[in-house]
Design an enzyme around this catalytic site. Structure first.
Site, PDB file in Angstrom:
ATOM      1  N   GLU A 149       0.574   3.873 -10.685  1.00 31.86           N
ATOM      2  CA  GLU A 149       1.173   2.910  -9.759  1.00 31.86           C
ATOM      3  C   GLU A 149       2.639   2.645 -10.081  1.00 31.86           C
ATOM      4  O   GLU A 149       3.472   2.518  -9.182  1.00 31.86           O
ATOM      5  CB  GLU A 149       0.379   1.597  -9.753  1.00 31.86           C
ATOM      6  CG  GLU A 149      -0.993   1.699  -9.092  1.00 31.86           C
ATOM      7  CD  GLU A 149      -2.056   2.342  -9.977  1.00 31.86           C
ATOM      8  OE1 GLU A 149      -1.800   2.529 -11.194  1.00 31.86           O
ATOM      9  OE2 GLU A 149      -3.144   2.659  -9.466  1.00 31.86           O
ATOM     10  N   HIS A 188     -11.397  -5.686  -6.993  1.00 28.32           N
ATOM     11  CA  HIS A 188     -11.205  -5.193  -5.620  1.00 28.32           C
ATOM     12  C   HIS A 188     -11.170  -6.379  -4.668  1.00 28.32           C
ATOM     13  O   HIS A 188     -11.581  -6.278  -3.531  1.00 28.32           O
ATOM     14  CB  HIS A 188     -12.326  -4.224  -5.217  1.00 28.32           C
ATOM     15  CG  HIS A 188     -12.422  -3.012  -6.080  1.00 28.32           C
ATOM     16  ND1 HIS A 188     -13.072  -2.995  -7.285  1.00 28.32           N
ATOM     17  CD2 HIS A 188     -11.918  -1.761  -5.920  1.00 28.32           C
ATOM     18  CE1 HIS A 188     -12.981  -1.795  -7.833  1.00 28.32           C
ATOM     19  NE2 HIS A 188     -12.287  -1.020  -7.029  1.00 28.32           N
TER      20      HIS A 188
END
Lengths: 325, 397
Positions: free
Chosen positions: A60, A130
Site C-alpha cells: 500500500e 474489513h
C-alpha cells in the site's frame, strides 16, 4: 439514465474519466484483468489496456508513493486501496507527502491529479480489518479533500469531480452499499460539487447530520421519529474535508437541535468536529446539546457487530434524547 | 505495458542437493577509474568529458564546498536555523547529475545540493531558501536545504526518509507513458534504504519496467548509526538482484566512474526500460547536520583515513595533470566562489520574510473558506499584538 448499483456507478465514473482523458489511469491490488475484489474496475483493462488499468504488487505504501509520483508528473492516477483498513501502511505517503506536496514546494509541484479510492465501513461481517471508518485520521490533515458518497448517483458524480479536482482527494466508498444501493444514474458524464453538503430531507424539529452509508441509517431513524410526530431535517455532508459548515449551521439555526450519526468509534470521530463547530456558530439557537450517535470505543467486533453499530434505533434514541432534554 | 514475469515459478529447476545460499554470495566490487591520487588506472579509458564540462563539474564542486562551509558557520552564528553539509560526497551528486539530460527529473534526499547547483540553481536561489525569505521558491515553508525547482526538473525535497523512492517509480511510469525518452534519478542514503518505501519503490519499478535510476549514496552513516549496524551482508547494491533489477556499485568519490555509471544506467533506463540501482560508496566527512557532532560516534583516526580518499583533490589533481586548470587558477576560482557566496548571503539576509497572507496559500489550489476565516482572525490578532510577531506585523495594516 440506467439502473446501477453503487459499484456499477463507480465503474461508470472510471470509464467516463478514462475515455475523456488518456492521462487517467487506474491501479491497485487485483485491479487489472480481474477488475478488483469488488469488481469496481471490471472491464477497464480490456477497454483501455494494461498500461492504464493494472495490478500493483501488494504494497500500500508503494501504491500511494507511486501514485504521488505519477500525479506530480502530470497524470490523473486513481489508486485503489483494497480496504480502508489496509490504508495505514500508506499513512506516511498520504499525510506527509500527498497532503503537503503543493504547500511545501510553494506550488512548484503538486499532486492535484491524485484520487485514492477505498471501501470503508462495516455491516458486512468483516470484523476488525474489513469494517473500519478511518475518515477522522485523514480529516486532521490540511491539504487533503475527503469525499464519501451515499448512493450510486452521488458516487458517480462525486468521483468524477474527485478525479479532475486540482487537489488530491481521498474517496471513501461505503462497501455495505456496493450492491445493496441501486438507483437511476446517468450513463454520461456529470459532476457533483465537492465541499457542499446536501439537505436530503427537509424538516423543522431537529437536524441529523451524517455521511456515506450512515445517511440511510438516519433516514430509517427519521421514519421512526416521524411516527412520533417529529420532523427531521437530514443533511448528508458528502465532503468531510472541506466540510460545509454553512449548510449545517443554517439548518441548526432553524431547528435548534442537532444529532450527528456516525459509524466510527465515538471519541475523536469527525462528528466531534461538527459538534464543536456548531456549538460555536449556533450556541444561542441551540435548545439542547449537540449529540452524537457513534460506534463504541472498541475495535470493530465480529460477533457483536449489531451491538457495536450506531444503527437506526440508536440514532432514533439520540433524536428523542435531544428533543426531551 | 510489459509486465510479463521475468521467470515462471512453475519452471524452477529441480535439485536433489540441499543448497544453502550464502548471504554474501554476491560480493560486488566497486567500479573505479581514478585512483585516490588522481592518476588513472592502467589501461582505463575515461568517459569522454570535454574540458568545458569537466571544468563546470569542478567549479560546481568548489562552489558546494564553499557554500557548505560558509552556511555551517552561518548556522553556528545563529543566522540560519539549520544546515546540512555534503562534504566528501560532492562527486557522487555532481557526477551523476552531469550524466543526465536536463529534461530528466531529479528527486533528492537532502544532501545533493551539488546536483541542483549543476542544474543551474543560482547562488541567490540557494540563499533565499536557506534564509526562508519572500524570494524563496518554497515561500519559506520548509527548513533550510529543502530545495526544489520545477524549471530545473528538481523535485522539492521533503524530510521523511525514502518517500521519494516509490514516487520516482511513479514519476518514471508517467515519463514512459508520455514516450518522451526521459528518466528519473532518485537519490537516497544507505540508511534510508532500510525504509519500507525503498522496498516498495524498487520492487514496483522492476515489475513495471520504468526508466528510473535509484542512486544510493552509501556514506557510511545514518546520523550516528554506522552502516554495519544498518544492515548485514554486502550493502545495498546486491538487493537489486532480489528484485530482478540491474545493479552497479561505483566509487562515489571518483567523479569519472560516477559519470560513466550513470550514463550507462540512463541508457538502460531510457532505451531498454530497465531500472537500475547504483550504490555509490563514499564517506560523510561532515556531521549529519548542524544538529550533531560526529566526535560522539566516530574517531578522529577514522576521519583522517577517509579524508585521504575525498573526491575533490582527486579530481583537481587530474585536471591539473591534464593541463585544463593550474593550481593558481583553481585557488583563484575557489576565492571567487568565497566572495560570491558571502555577497549572496548578505543579500538574502536583508530580504523580508514572506507576507503573512502566504500562510494559507497552496494548502489547496484555492484557499477554503475556513482558511480565509483563520487568516482574518490571525491578522486581527497580529494587529493587537504587533510586537509579538515582528516578522509579519509590518505587513499587516
Amino acid at each position: 439514465m440506467a439502473k446501477m448499483n453503487l459499484l456499477q456507478a463507480i465503474n461508470s465514473a472510471l470509464d467516463v474519466a478514462m475515455a475523456k482523458n488518456d492521462k487517467v489511469s487506474v491501479f491497485g491490488e487485483d485491479v487489472g484483468h480481474f477488475g478488483g475484489v469488488f469488481r469496481a474496475t471490471s472491464g477497464l483493462q480490456q477497454k483501455y489496456g494494461r498500461s492504464r488499468c493494472f495490478n500493483t504488487p501488494l504494497v500500500e505504501q508503494g501504491i500511494i508513493g507511486f501514485a504521488n509520483g505519477l500525479a506530480a508528473q502530470g497524470s490523473f492516477p486513481v489508486a485503489e486501496i483494497q480496504f480502508g483498513d489496509y490504508i495505514f501502511p500508506a499513512f506516511d505517503q498520504i499525510v506527509n507527502e500527498t497532503a503537503k506536496f503543493r504547500y511545501r514546494s510553494g506550488n512548484e509541484f503538486n499532486v492535484g491529479g491524485l484520487t485514492i479510492r477505498t471501501p470503508y465501513g462495516g455491516g458486512i461481517h468483516g470484523g476488525h480489518y474489513h469494517s473500519q471508518s478511518p475518515e477522522a485520521y485523514f480529516a486532521h490533515t490540511p491539504g487533503l479533500k475527503i469525499v464519501v458518497p451515499r448512493n450510486p448517483y452521488q458516487a458517480k458524480g462525486l468521483l468524477l469531480s474527485a478525479i479532475f479536482d486540482p487537489n488530491p482527494v481521498l474517496f471513501l466508498e461505503p462497501k455495505r452499499l456496493y450492491r445493496a444501493a441501486v438507483g437511476e444514474v446517468p450513463e454520461e458524464e456529470y459532476t457533483l460539487p465537492i465541499g457542499k453538503a446536501e439537505v436530503v430531507q427537509e424538516g423543522t424539529d431537529i437536524t441529523v447530520v451524517g455521511w456515506g452509508a450512515q445517511v440511510e441509517v438516519i433516514e430509517r431513524a427519521a421514519e421512526l421519529a416521524k411516527k412520533d410526530g417529529v420532523s427531521v431535517e437530514i443533511i448528508d455532508l458528502r465532503s468531510i474535508l472541506p466540510w460545509d459548515v454553512d449548510t449545517v449551521a443554517q439548518s441548526v439555526m432553524k431547528t435548534g437541535r442537532m444529532v450527528v450519526s456516525q459509524e466510527a468509534p465515538h471519541t475523536m470521530a469527525f462528528g466531534s468536529e461538527v459538534a464543536a463547530t456548531i456549538q460555536e456558530k449556533c450556541f444561542l439557537y441551540l435548545e439542547s446539546p449537540v449529540m452524537r450517535a457513534s460506534g463504541l470505543d472498541t475495535p470493530y467486533p465480529l460477533a457483536h457487530e449489531k451491538e457495536y453499530f450506531s444503527d437506526h434505533l440508536k440514532t432514533y434514541e439520540m433524536i428523542k434524547r435531544s428533543l426531551n432534554y | 505495458m510489459a509486465t510479463q514475469m521475468a521467470k515462471d515459478p512453475q519452471k524452477t529447476a529441480v535439485t536433489t542437493e540441499l543448497q544453502v545460499i550464502s548471504g554474501n554470495a554476491l560480493d560486488i566490487p566497486m567500479y573505479q577509474l581514478l585512483k585516490e591520487d588522481g592518476t588513472v588506472h592502467k589501461g582505463v579509458k575515461l568517459p569522454e568529458i570535454g574540458k568545458e564540462l569537466a571544468l563546470k563539474m569542478f567549479s560546481t564542486m568548489q562552489f558546494i564546498r564553499i557554500l557548505d562551509e560558509r552556511m555551517i558557520a552561518a548556522q553556528r552564528q545563529g543566522r540560519i536555523s539549520f544546515y546540512l553539509s555534503s562534504l566528501g560526497e560532492e562527486a557522487a551528486a555532481i557526477g551523476s547529475a552531469a550524466a543526465l539530460k536536463f529534461e530528466d527529473m531529479i528527486m533528492g534526499q537532502y544532501r545533493e545540493q551539488g546536483a541542483l547547483a549543476f542544474r543551474g540553481f543560482t547562488i541567490d536561489q540557494f540563499m533565499n531558501q536557506l534564509f526562508s525569505n519572500e524570494l524563496d521558491l518554497g515561500k519559506g515553508r520548509q527548513m533550510p536545504v529543502h530545495y526544489g525547482c520545477a524549471d530545473l526538473n528538481f523535485m522539492t525535497i521533503s524530510s521523511p526518509l525514502g518517500t521519494q523512492i516509490p514516487q520516482a517509480t511513479g514519476y518514471a511510469y508517467g515519463q514512459k507513458q508520455s514516450g518522451d525518452k526521459t528518466c528519473t534519478l532518485c537519490y537516497f542514503g544507505e540508511g534510508a534504504a532500510s525504509e519500507g518505501d525503498f522496498h516498495a519503490g524498487l520492487n514496483m519499478a522492476a515489475v513495471f519496467k520504468v526508466p528510473v535510476i535509484f542512486f544510493c549514496r552509501n556514506n557510511g552513516y545514518a546520523i550516528s548509526t554506522p552502516a554495519n549496524e544498518q544492515f548485514a551482508g554486502d550493502g545495498i547494491a546486491p538487493r537489486a538482484v532480489g528484485y530482478g533489477m540491474k545493479a552497479i556499485r561505483v566509487d562515489g568519490n571518483d567523479i569519472f566512474a560516477v559519470y560513466q555509471a550513470v550514463q550507462e544506467a540512463r541508457r538502460l533506463a531510457v532505451e531498454e526500460n530497465e531500472p537500475v540501482l547504483i550504490e555509490a560508496m563514499s564517506y560523510r566527512m561532515a556531521g549529519h547536520s548542524t544538529s550533531d557532532d560526529p566526535s560522539g560516534y566516530r574517531s578522529k583516526e577514522e576521519e583522517e583515513a577517509r579524508r585521504k580518499r575525498e573526491p575533490m583533490i582527486r579530481f583537481r589533481n587530474w585536471l591539473v595533470k591534464q593541463g585544463w586548470i593550474s593550481e593558481e587558477e583553481a585557488d583563484a576560482q575557489m576565492q571567487q566562489h568565497k566572495e560570491e557566496v558571502l555577497a549572496a548571503l548578505k543579500r538574502a539576509e536583508t530580504v523580508a520574510a514572506p507576507h503573512v497572507d502566504e500562510i494559507i496559500v497552496d494548502v489547496y489550489d484555492e484557499p477554503t473558506q475556513a482558511l480565509k476565516d483563520q487568516l482574518e482572525a490571525l491578522k486581527a490578532h497580529i494587529r493587537q499584538y504587533p510586537d509579538a510577531y515582528p516578522a509579519t506585523s509590518g505587513g499587516v495594516k
